[in-house]
Write a protein that holds these residues in place. Structure first.
Motif, short mmCIF file in Angstrom:
data_model
loop_
_atom_site.label_atom_id
_atom_site.label_comp_id
_atom_site.label_asym_id
_atom_site.label_seq_id
_atom_site.Cartn_x
_atom_site.Cartn_y
_atom_site.Cartn_z
N VAL A 89 13.04 3.67 1.38
CA VAL A 89 13.03 2.21 1.47
C VAL A 89 11.74 1.84 2.19
CG1 VAL A 89 14.17 0.16 2.35
CG2 VAL A 89 15.54 2.08 1.51
N VAL A 90 10.79 1.27 1.45
CA VAL A 90 9.43 1.06 1.96
C VAL A 90 9.30 -0.37 2.47
CG1 VAL A 90 6.98 1.25 1.47
CG2 VAL A 90 8.60 2.75 0.29
N CYS A 91 9.20 -0.51 3.78
CA CYS A 91 9.12 -1.82 4.43
C CYS A 91 7.71 -2.19 4.86
CB CYS A 91 10.03 -1.85 5.66
SG CYS A 91 11.72 -1.36 5.36
N GLU A 92 6.82 -1.20 4.94
CA GLU A 92 5.45 -1.43 5.40
C GLU A 92 4.49 -0.74 4.44
OE1 GLU A 92 5.36 0.17 9.30
OE2 GLU A 92 6.54 -1.46 10.19
N ASP A 93 3.21 -1.16 4.51
CA ASP A 93 2.19 -0.57 3.65
C ASP A 93 2.14 0.95 3.82
OD1 ASP A 93 1.62 -3.17 2.98
OD2 ASP A 93 -0.38 -3.20 3.90
N VAL A 94 1.87 1.62 2.71
CA VAL A 94 1.69 3.07 2.71
C VAL A 94 0.21 3.36 2.50
CG1 VAL A 94 2.30 5.25 1.60
CG2 VAL A 94 4.02 3.42 1.79
N PRO A 95 -0.47 3.98 3.45
CA PRO A 95 -1.91 4.24 3.29
C PRO A 95 -2.19 5.16 2.10
CG PRO A 95 -1.22 4.53 5.57
CD PRO A 95 0.03 4.43 4.75
N PRO A 96 -3.43 5.15 1.61
CA PRO A 96 -3.79 6.06 0.53
C PRO A 96 -3.57 7.52 0.92
CG PRO A 96 -5.49 4.39 0.83
CD PRO A 96 -4.53 4.24 1.98
N ASP A 97 -3.22 8.33 -0.08
CA ASP A 97 -3.13 9.79 0.08
C ASP A 97 -2.13 10.21 1.16
OD1 ASP A 97 -5.29 10.53 -1.84
OD2 ASP A 97 -6.52 9.41 -0.42
N LEU A 136 9.71 -3.14 -0.69
CA LEU A 136 9.94 -4.52 -0.27
C LEU A 136 8.77 -5.44 -0.64
CD1 LEU A 136 12.32 -3.14 1.11
CD2 LEU A 136 11.94 -4.64 3.07
N PRO A 137 9.00 -6.77 -0.56
CA PRO A 137 7.98 -7.74 -0.97
C PRO A 137 6.67 -7.59 -0.21
CG PRO A 137 10.09 -8.83 -0.70
CD PRO A 137 10.25 -7.45 -0.17
N GLY A 138 5.56 -7.74 -0.93
CA GLY A 138 4.24 -7.77 -0.31
C GLY A 138 3.71 -6.44 0.16
N VAL A 139 4.48 -5.37 0.01
CA VAL A 139 4.05 -4.06 0.47
C VAL A 139 2.99 -3.50 -0.48
CG1 VAL A 139 4.81 -1.65 0.70
CG2 VAL A 139 6.16 -3.49 1.71
N ARG A 140 2.00 -2.82 0.09
CA ARG A 140 0.99 -2.15 -0.72
C ARG A 140 1.17 -0.64 -0.62
NH1 ARG A 140 -4.09 -2.71 -3.04
NH2 ARG A 140 -5.37 -0.80 -2.94
N ILE A 141 1.30 0.01 -1.77
CA ILE A 141 1.33 1.47 -1.84
C ILE A 141 -0.09 1.89 -2.19
CG2 ILE A 141 2.38 3.49 -2.89
CD1 ILE A 141 4.37 1.65 -1.43
N VAL A 174 8.58 8.76 3.39
CA VAL A 174 9.89 9.40 3.26
C VAL A 174 10.90 8.66 4.13
CG1 VAL A 174 11.18 11.54 3.62
CG2 VAL A 174 8.81 11.64 2.89
N GLY A 175 12.12 8.48 3.61
CA GLY A 175 13.23 8.00 4.43
C GLY A 175 13.52 6.52 4.28
N ALA A 176 14.53 6.08 5.04
CA ALA A 176 14.97 4.68 5.00
C ALA A 176 15.26 4.22 6.43
CB ALA A 176 16.22 4.53 4.13
N PRO A 177 14.38 3.40 7.03
CA PRO A 177 13.10 2.94 6.49
C PRO A 177 12.09 4.08 6.38
CG PRO A 177 13.28 2.30 8.77
CD PRO A 177 14.61 2.89 8.39
N ALA A 178 11.16 3.94 5.46
CA ALA A 178 10.20 5.01 5.18
C ALA A 178 9.26 5.22 6.35
CB ALA A 178 9.41 4.69 3.92
#
Length: 202
Positions: free
Chosen positions: A170-178, A154-159, A182-186
């Motif tokens: 489906v990634v709705c929020e930032d995913v931290p490093p390392d 999704l918009p503005g999210v940082r992986i 998984v999933g929807a929402p992730a």
């Protein structure tokens, strides 16, 4: 009548199929000539691909068939843009990046080096489609991250660096490093040992 390609600078050893259009000049109000298109050495641009004017690409660039790279995009070295993948402009892409078949990359997106984006993945940039003029904010895919097939970011999210987004997530929020999303929402999970560490795309 052939199009004017005087604004295109393509490096040594590059091969461009006859039906590819490099330096495609979209009409810009008030502009008399298209901005330059620069592509480094050793490019392989396959049939049906369109690279707009105003794109800068490093060495070792390759496309599948019918790929699209629009204006105001900067691409590093050794980047693959797969068949029917769309980079919709105003995007920064690092070195050693693989965008597989059918990926969509919207405007205002940043992709770091050593990133893998799997087939059919969709990145988005409009937080409130047709409902508010809140500006476009594409995702940021940090160095070493992987995005699995058919994932949606999704918009503005940082992986984060070396993170892994699972197929279909489906990634709705930032995913931290390392970490693994998984999933929807992730949802965040610990990254298995076999997925840990940087991508080996270099």
């Amino acid at each position: 009548m052939s199009a004017d390609r005087s604004h295109v600078d393509c490096g040594a050893g590059s091969r461009i199929d006859p039906s590819a259009d490099v330096g495609y000049a979209a009409h810009v109000e008030g502009s008399e000539s298209p901005p330059p298109t620069r592509i480094g050495d050793g490019a392989r641009i396959r049939a049906g691909t369109i690279v707009y004017a105003g794109v800068e690409i490093g060495d070792g660039f390759a496309t599948g068939h019918d790929a699209l790279v629009r204006e105001e995009t900067t691409v590093g070295d050794d980047v693959l843009v797969g068949t029917k993948t769309v980079v919709d402009g105003a995007t920064e892409i690092g070195d050693h990046v693989s965008l597989q078949t059918g990926v969509y990359v919207p405007r205002e997106t940043e992709i770091g080096s050593n990133v893998f984006v799997g087939p059919g993945a969709v990145l988005t940039n409009d937080p409130y489609p047709i409902r508010a003029d809140d500006g476009l904010r594409g995702p940021t895919i940090a160095e070493g991250a992987s995005v699995g097939a058919n994932a949606t970011v999704l918009p503005g999210v940082r992986i984060g660096e070396n993170a892994f987004v699972a197929a279909g997530a489906v990634v709705c929020e930032d995913v931290p490093p390392d970490t693994l999303a998984v999933g929807a929402p992730a949802r965040e999970r610990e990254l298995p040992d076999r997925l840990a560490g940087p991508n080996q795309l270099a």
